[in-house]
Motif scaffolding. Structure first.
Motif, PDB file in Angstrom:
ATOM      1  N   ALA A   1      -0.246 -12.872  -4.054  1.00 47.49           N
ATOM      2  CA  ALA A   1       0.780 -12.121  -4.774  1.00 47.49           C
ATOM      3  C   ALA A   1       0.025 -11.196  -5.715  1.00 47.49           C
ATOM      4  N   THR A   2       0.068  -9.904  -5.425  1.00 47.87           N
ATOM      5  CA  THR A   2      -0.597  -8.942  -6.299  1.00 47.87           C
ATOM      6  C   THR A   2       0.454  -8.095  -7.004  1.00 47.87           C
ATOM      7  N   LEU A   3       0.249  -7.885  -8.274  1.00 51.32           N
ATOM      8  CA  LEU A   3       1.190  -7.064  -9.021  1.00 51.32           C
ATOM      9  C   LEU A   3       1.106  -5.611  -8.570  1.00 51.32           C
ATOM     10  N   LEU A   4      -0.120  -5.128  -8.378  1.00 49.81           N
ATOM     11  CA  LEU A   4      -0.327  -3.727  -8.011  1.00 49.81           C
ATOM     12  C   LEU A   4      -1.244  -3.621  -6.801  1.00 49.81           C
ATOM     13  N   ARG A   5      -0.949  -2.680  -5.940  1.00 50.27           N
ATOM     14  CA  ARG A   5      -1.856  -2.340  -4.852  1.00 50.27           C
ATOM     15  C   ARG A   5      -2.082  -0.832  -4.919  1.00 50.27           C
ATOM     16  N   LYS A   6      -3.352  -0.467  -5.123  1.00 47.66           N
ATOM     17  CA  LYS A   6      -3.702   0.952  -5.179  1.00 47.66           C
ATOM     18  C   LYS A   6      -3.719   1.540  -3.784  1.00 47.66           C
ATOM     19  N   LYS A   7      -3.383   2.791  -3.700  1.00 50.32           N
ATOM     20  CA  LYS A   7      -3.447   3.523  -2.440  1.00 50.32           C
ATOM     21  C   LYS A   7      -4.848   4.132  -2.335  1.00 50.32           C
ATOM     22  N   THR A   8      -5.747   3.409  -1.657  1.00 55.74           N
ATOM     23  CA  THR A   8      -7.104   3.915  -1.461  1.00 55.74           C
ATOM     24  C   THR A   8      -7.462   3.842   0.012  1.00 55.74           C
ATOM     25  N   LEU A   9      -8.294   4.761   0.458  1.00 51.20           N
ATOM     26  CA  LEU A   9      -8.688   4.813   1.856  1.00 51.20           C
ATOM     27  C   LEU A   9      -9.679   3.722   2.224  1.00 51.20           C
ATOM     28  N   GLN A  10     -10.518   3.322   1.291  1.00 53.55           N
ATOM     29  CA  GLN A  10     -11.598   2.394   1.594  1.00 53.55           C
ATOM     30  C   GLN A  10     -11.288   0.963   1.171  1.00 53.55           C
ATOM     31  N   GLN A  11     -10.026   0.629   1.075  1.00 48.16           N
ATOM     32  CA  GLN A  11      -9.624  -0.704   0.643  1.00 48.16           C
ATOM     33  C   GLN A  11      -9.834  -1.707   1.784  1.00 48.16           C
ATOM     34  N   ALA A  12     -10.344  -2.878   1.434  1.00 47.24           N
ATOM     35  CA  ALA A  12     -10.513  -3.948   2.417  1.00 47.24           C
ATOM     36  C   ALA A  12      -9.150  -4.336   2.970  1.00 47.24           C
ATOM     37  N   LYS A  13      -9.129  -4.759   4.210  1.00 46.09           N
ATOM     38  CA  LYS A  13      -7.872  -5.177   4.841  1.00 46.09           C
ATOM     39  C   LYS A  13      -7.533  -6.589   4.370  1.00 46.09           C
ATOM     40  N   ILE A  14      -6.537  -6.674   3.510  1.00 45.27           N
ATOM     41  CA  ILE A  14      -6.100  -7.951   2.938  1.00 45.27           C
ATOM     42  C   ILE A  14      -4.593  -8.037   3.108  1.00 45.27           C
ATOM     43  N   ASP A  15      -4.149  -9.166   3.646  1.00 47.44           N
ATOM     44  CA  ASP A  15      -2.719  -9.389   3.806  1.00 47.44           C
ATOM     45  C   ASP A  15      -2.151  -9.919   2.496  1.00 47.44           C
ATOM     46  N   CYS A  16      -1.449  -9.072   1.771  1.00 46.23           N
ATOM     47  CA  CYS A  16      -0.785  -9.484   0.537  1.00 46.23           C
ATOM     48  C   CYS A  16       0.685  -9.699   0.873  1.00 46.23           C
ATOM     49  N   ARG A  17       1.082 -10.952   0.881  1.00 43.44           N
ATOM     50  CA  ARG A  17       2.469 -11.262   1.241  1.00 43.44           C
ATOM     51  C   ARG A  17       3.452 -10.742   0.196  1.00 43.44           C
ATOM     52  N   TYR A  18       3.016 -10.741  -1.055  1.00 46.25           N
ATOM     53  CA  TYR A  18       3.876 -10.301  -2.145  1.00 46.25           C
ATOM     54  C   TYR A  18       3.185  -9.192  -2.920  1.00 46.25           C
ATOM     55  N   VAL A  19       3.816  -8.030  -2.968  1.00 39.69           N
ATOM     56  CA  VAL A  19       3.260  -6.880  -3.691  1.00 39.69           C
ATOM     57  C   VAL A  19       4.320  -6.395  -4.671  1.00 39.69           C
ATOM     58  N   GLY A  20       3.912  -6.314  -5.939  1.00 42.99           N
ATOM     59  CA  GLY A  20       4.842  -5.832  -6.954  1.00 42.99           C
ATOM     60  C   GLY A  20       5.116  -4.350  -6.802  1.00 42.99           C
ATOM     61  N   PHE A  21       4.063  -3.554  -6.908  1.00 43.48           N
ATOM     62  CA  PHE A  21       4.195  -2.103  -6.852  1.00 43.48           C
ATOM     63  C   PHE A  21       2.984  -1.492  -6.157  1.00 43.48           C
ATOM     64  N   GLU A  22       3.209  -0.395  -5.472  1.00 45.44           N
ATOM     65  CA  GLU A  22       2.120   0.470  -5.008  1.00 45.44           C
ATOM     66  C   GLU A  22       1.830   1.414  -6.171  1.00 45.44           C
ATOM     67  N   CYS A  23       0.555   1.714  -6.391  1.00 46.97           N
ATOM     68  CA  CYS A  23       0.232   2.612  -7.497  1.00 46.97           C
ATOM     69  C   CYS A  23      -0.820   3.621  -7.057  1.00 46.97           C
ATOM     70  N   PRO A  24      -0.906   4.732  -7.751  1.00 45.79           N
ATOM     71  CA  PRO A  24      -1.875   5.766  -7.384  1.00 45.79           C
ATOM     72  C   PRO A  24      -3.304   5.309  -7.677  1.00 45.79           C
ATOM     73  N   ASP A  25      -4.250   5.972  -7.049  1.00 51.58           N
ATOM     74  CA  ASP A  25      -5.670   5.662  -7.227  1.00 51.58           C
ATOM     75  C   ASP A  25      -6.166   6.346  -8.500  1.00 51.58           C
ATOM     76  N   GLU A  26      -5.724   5.786  -9.621  1.00 48.62           N
ATOM     77  CA  GLU A  26      -6.124   6.276 -10.936  1.00 48.62           C
ATOM     78  C   GLU A  26      -6.535   5.081 -11.768  1.00 48.62           C
ATOM     79  N   PHE A  27      -7.103   5.321 -12.941  1.00 46.29           N
ATOM     80  CA  PHE A  27      -7.540   4.216 -13.789  1.00 46.29           C
ATOM     81  C   PHE A  27      -6.338   3.675 -14.550  1.00 46.29           C
ATOM     82  N   ILE A  28      -5.946   2.447 -14.211  1.00 50.21           N
ATOM     83  CA  ILE A  28      -4.732   1.824 -14.708  1.00 50.21           C
ATOM     84  C   ILE A  28      -5.079   0.790 -15.788  1.00 50.21           C
TER      85      ILE A  28
END
Length: 186
Positions: A132-159
């Motif tokens: 369960a991840t609160l945030l998932r960044k939209k990045t091209l080089q992100q590892a393939k991870i199955d997150c069953r629960y995602v709070g929000f998608e967020c931009p690739d910025e410093f959060i």
């Protein structure tokens, strides 16, 4: 000169998710986790320090028997990009063998740390592992991870905020915002 709490707010360029947004989405996630795991008990693991606030709020919304435990894992240090080296700084005190494990993660960025954690926990023979991840960044080089629960998608910025930090600051902001580049590009 010491920073005031107002100075910390002024370092935020814009707010992505308000306190109300966070509360509402975490309630939804808790209800879904409860429904998906009816009749089970969970071991909920928080990755310190960033995910502690998220996990505290999430477990209060899960209506199942559960245990909480914590790990400290690092791949960042005080930088803004992952160092590429993952280290366990604090391991679990609970056994995961035969248990349903839910990893409460603050943000899925590169996925390096979370991938390492999942492999490490799988070697300990749990009944299941979910994320369960609160945030998932939209990045091209992100590892393939199955997150069953995602709070929000967020931009690739410093959060920052709601547990997320820059150099151990900003964790106590009640919202999630984008840190001004001028703060970390000094």
């Amino acid at each position: 000169m010491a920073l005031s709490f107002q100075d910390i707010h002024e370092d935020v360029d814009r707010i992505l998710f308000t306190e109300e947004d966070l509360h509402n989405r975490i309630c939804e996630m808790g209800r879904q986790i409860t429904a998906d795991h009816e009749g089970e008990s969970l071991l909920v693991i928080s990755v310190l320090r960033g995910a502690a606030i998220f996990m505290a709020d999430l477990v209060r919304e899960i209506e199942l028997p559960l245990e909480m435990d914590y790990m400290a894992i690092s791949s960042y240090g005080n930088g803004v990009k992952s160092s590429g080296i993952v280290r366990i700084l604090k391991d679990l005190t609970s056994s995961v063998e035969g248990r349903h494990v839910l990893i409460a993660e603050d943000i899925l960025d590169s996925g390096l740390t979370l991938s390492y954690l999942i492999r490490n926990l799988q070697a300990r023979n749990p009944a299941s592992i979910e994320v369960a991840t609160l945030l998932r960044k939209k990045t091209l080089q992100q590892a393939k991870i199955d997150c069953r629960y995602v709070g929000f998608e967020c931009p690739d910025e410093f959060i920052v905020g709601y547990g997320l930090d820059y150099a151990e600051r900003y964790r106590n902001l009640p919202y999630i915002g984008v840190l001004k580049k001028s703060v970390y590009e000094k």
